[in-house]
Scaffold this motif. Structure first.
Motif, mmCIF file in Angstrom:
data_model
loop_
_atom_site.group_PDB
_atom_site.id
_atom_site.type_symbol
_atom_site.label_atom_id
_atom_site.label_comp_id
_atom_site.label_asym_id
_atom_site.label_seq_id
_atom_site.Cartn_x
_atom_site.Cartn_y
_atom_site.Cartn_z
ATOM 1 N N PRO A 86 0.709 -0.037 10.414
ATOM 2 C CA PRO A 86 0.700 1.425 10.491
ATOM 3 C C PRO A 86 1.410 2.054 9.303
ATOM 4 O O PRO A 86 2.133 1.386 8.573
ATOM 5 C CB PRO A 86 1.455 1.710 11.788
ATOM 6 N N LEU A 87 1.185 3.319 9.114
ATOM 7 C CA LEU A 87 1.790 4.054 8.012
ATOM 8 C C LEU A 87 3.244 4.413 8.320
ATOM 9 O O LEU A 87 3.584 4.762 9.446
ATOM 10 C CB LEU A 87 1.000 5.338 7.756
ATOM 11 N N PHE A 147 6.049 7.102 6.880
ATOM 12 C CA PHE A 147 6.040 8.332 6.096
ATOM 13 C C PHE A 147 7.420 8.727 5.593
ATOM 14 O O PHE A 147 8.440 8.487 6.248
ATOM 15 C CB PHE A 147 5.507 9.498 6.937
ATOM 16 N N TYR A 161 -3.186 0.108 -3.607
ATOM 17 C CA TYR A 161 -2.957 -1.114 -2.856
ATOM 18 C C TYR A 161 -2.293 -2.198 -3.702
ATOM 19 O O TYR A 161 -2.129 -3.333 -3.263
ATOM 20 C CB TYR A 161 -4.261 -1.643 -2.238
ATOM 21 N N PHE A 205 0.451 -5.017 3.530
ATOM 22 C CA PHE A 205 -0.897 -5.564 3.451
ATOM 23 C C PHE A 205 -1.254 -6.152 4.806
ATOM 24 O O PHE A 205 -0.444 -6.845 5.408
ATOM 25 C CB PHE A 205 -0.965 -6.633 2.370
ATOM 26 N N GLY A 219 -4.470 -11.433 13.033
ATOM 27 C CA GLY A 219 -5.810 -11.274 13.583
ATOM 28 C C GLY A 219 -6.282 -9.837 13.688
ATOM 29 O O GLY A 219 -7.477 -9.579 13.709
ATOM 30 N N GLN A 220 -5.382 -8.908 13.770
ATOM 31 C CA GLN A 220 -5.801 -7.526 13.909
ATOM 32 C C GLN A 220 -5.505 -6.725 12.661
ATOM 33 O O GLN A 220 -5.401 -5.509 12.704
ATOM 34 C CB GLN A 220 -5.165 -6.913 15.154
ATOM 35 N N GLY A 221 -5.365 -7.431 11.574
ATOM 36 C CA GLY A 221 -5.373 -6.843 10.248
ATOM 37 C C GLY A 221 -4.712 -5.493 10.113
ATOM 38 O O GLY A 221 -3.543 -5.299 10.432
ATOM 39 N N ALA A 222 -5.513 -4.542 9.669
ATOM 40 C CA ALA A 222 -4.975 -3.230 9.316
ATOM 41 C C ALA A 222 -4.295 -2.556 10.506
ATOM 42 O O ALA A 222 -3.403 -1.732 10.331
ATOM 43 C CB ALA A 222 -6.097 -2.344 8.783
ATOM 44 N N GLY A 223 -4.682 -2.877 11.708
ATOM 45 C CA GLY A 223 -4.069 -2.253 12.871
ATOM 46 C C GLY A 223 -2.601 -2.576 13.025
ATOM 47 O O GLY A 223 -1.848 -1.827 13.638
ATOM 48 N N ASN A 224 -2.211 -3.691 12.454
ATOM 49 C CA ASN A 224 -0.808 -4.081 12.523
ATOM 50 C C ASN A 224 -0.012 -3.590 11.324
ATOM 51 O O ASN A 224 1.120 -4.022 11.110
ATOM 52 C CB ASN A 224 -0.697 -5.599 12.626
ATOM 53 N N ASN A 265 0.823 -1.208 0.000
ATOM 54 C CA ASN A 265 0.000 0.000 0.000
ATOM 55 C C ASN A 265 0.857 1.258 0.000
ATOM 56 O O ASN A 265 1.839 1.352 0.726
ATOM 57 C CB ASN A 265 -0.884 0.042 1.258
#
Lengths: 119, 113
Positions: free
Chosen positions: A107-108, A110, A50, A96, A100-105, A31
């Protein structure tokens, strides 16, 4: 450590010019994102991708386009720069979501930003 | 629609004093919560995140944040600040199924000697 590199730290362009902002990440992230940062407004999402050749509009896509021909590179294009596009532009990447905690794991991460001035 | 409100645009504080930066959010779906920090002339970096479990989360540089579901808040705290904590702090949310992180407007923390 993840490194997101934006090609220019400062850029000055004239109204009507076509402007390219380049971003490269070295961690094989799926992403990639372009945000603009303005005082009092925080960060607003312009476009994201993505996958290679895939792109999605963010909250403020008008006047911008993007290109992602390779996984590590995400370009922001101002087709005809205007003074209201004077801003700080931040590129970010994330992996990607997995686990189990998907997008929370995921982070961006920069880059240091490109401060664009359009005169 | 989702939104993040940071209640203070600027917070001046003396060195070694405690500080709290306030953040409220609005979302109709479950979200993950983040605090990012931006030091002068740099991009943002992750300070801490709340995914689930204990409502008190600890991050880097001695910062911690508490998630309060009933008040939809995620305030950031540090018991004793240093000059080097001078930066802009952003609260952010990400819905559990999505790609788009939504940021607050930011809070500038000024630590004075």
């Amino acid at each position: 450590d993840v490194k997101v590199t934006q090609s220019s730290r400062y850029l000055v362009k004239r109204t009507g010019e076509k402007v390219f902002l380049e971003c490269v990440q070295d961690m094989d992230h799926e992403n990639m994102f372009w945000y603009r940062q303005d005082p009092g407004l925080g960060l607003r999402l312009i476009y994201f991708s993505y996958d290679v050749k895939m792109k999605e509009k963010g909250d403020i896509p008008e006047g911008y386009s993007v290109s992602r021909e390779k996984k590590e590179r995400f370009s922001l294009i101002l087709e005809s720069a205007s003074t209201n596009q004077t801003s700080m532009y931040l590129c970010a990447s994330s992996s990607f979501p997995t686990g189990g905690q998907g997008a929370g794991n995921s982070p961006l991460h920069f880059g240091n930003g490109t401060r664009l001035t359009v005169t | 629609a989702q939104s993040v409100t940071q209640l203070d645009s600027q917070v001046p504080v003396f060195e070694e004093a405690p500080v709290e930066l306030r953040c409220n959010y609005s979302s109709s779906v479950s979200v993950y919560l983040f605090w990012y920090v931006q030091y002068p002339n740099q991009g943002l970096q992750l300070l801490l995140k709340y995914l689930s479990g204990s409502t008190l989360v600890k991050g880097i540089n001695g910062f911690e944040a508490e998630f309060n579901k009933s008040q939809t808040s995620f305030h950031l705290r540090k018991p004793s600040v240093h000059i080097s904590d001078t930066a802009e702090y952003f609260c952010a949310i990400l819905d559990t199924g999505g790609f788009k992180t939504i940021f607050g407007a930011g809070t500038r923390l000024f630590v004075k000697a």
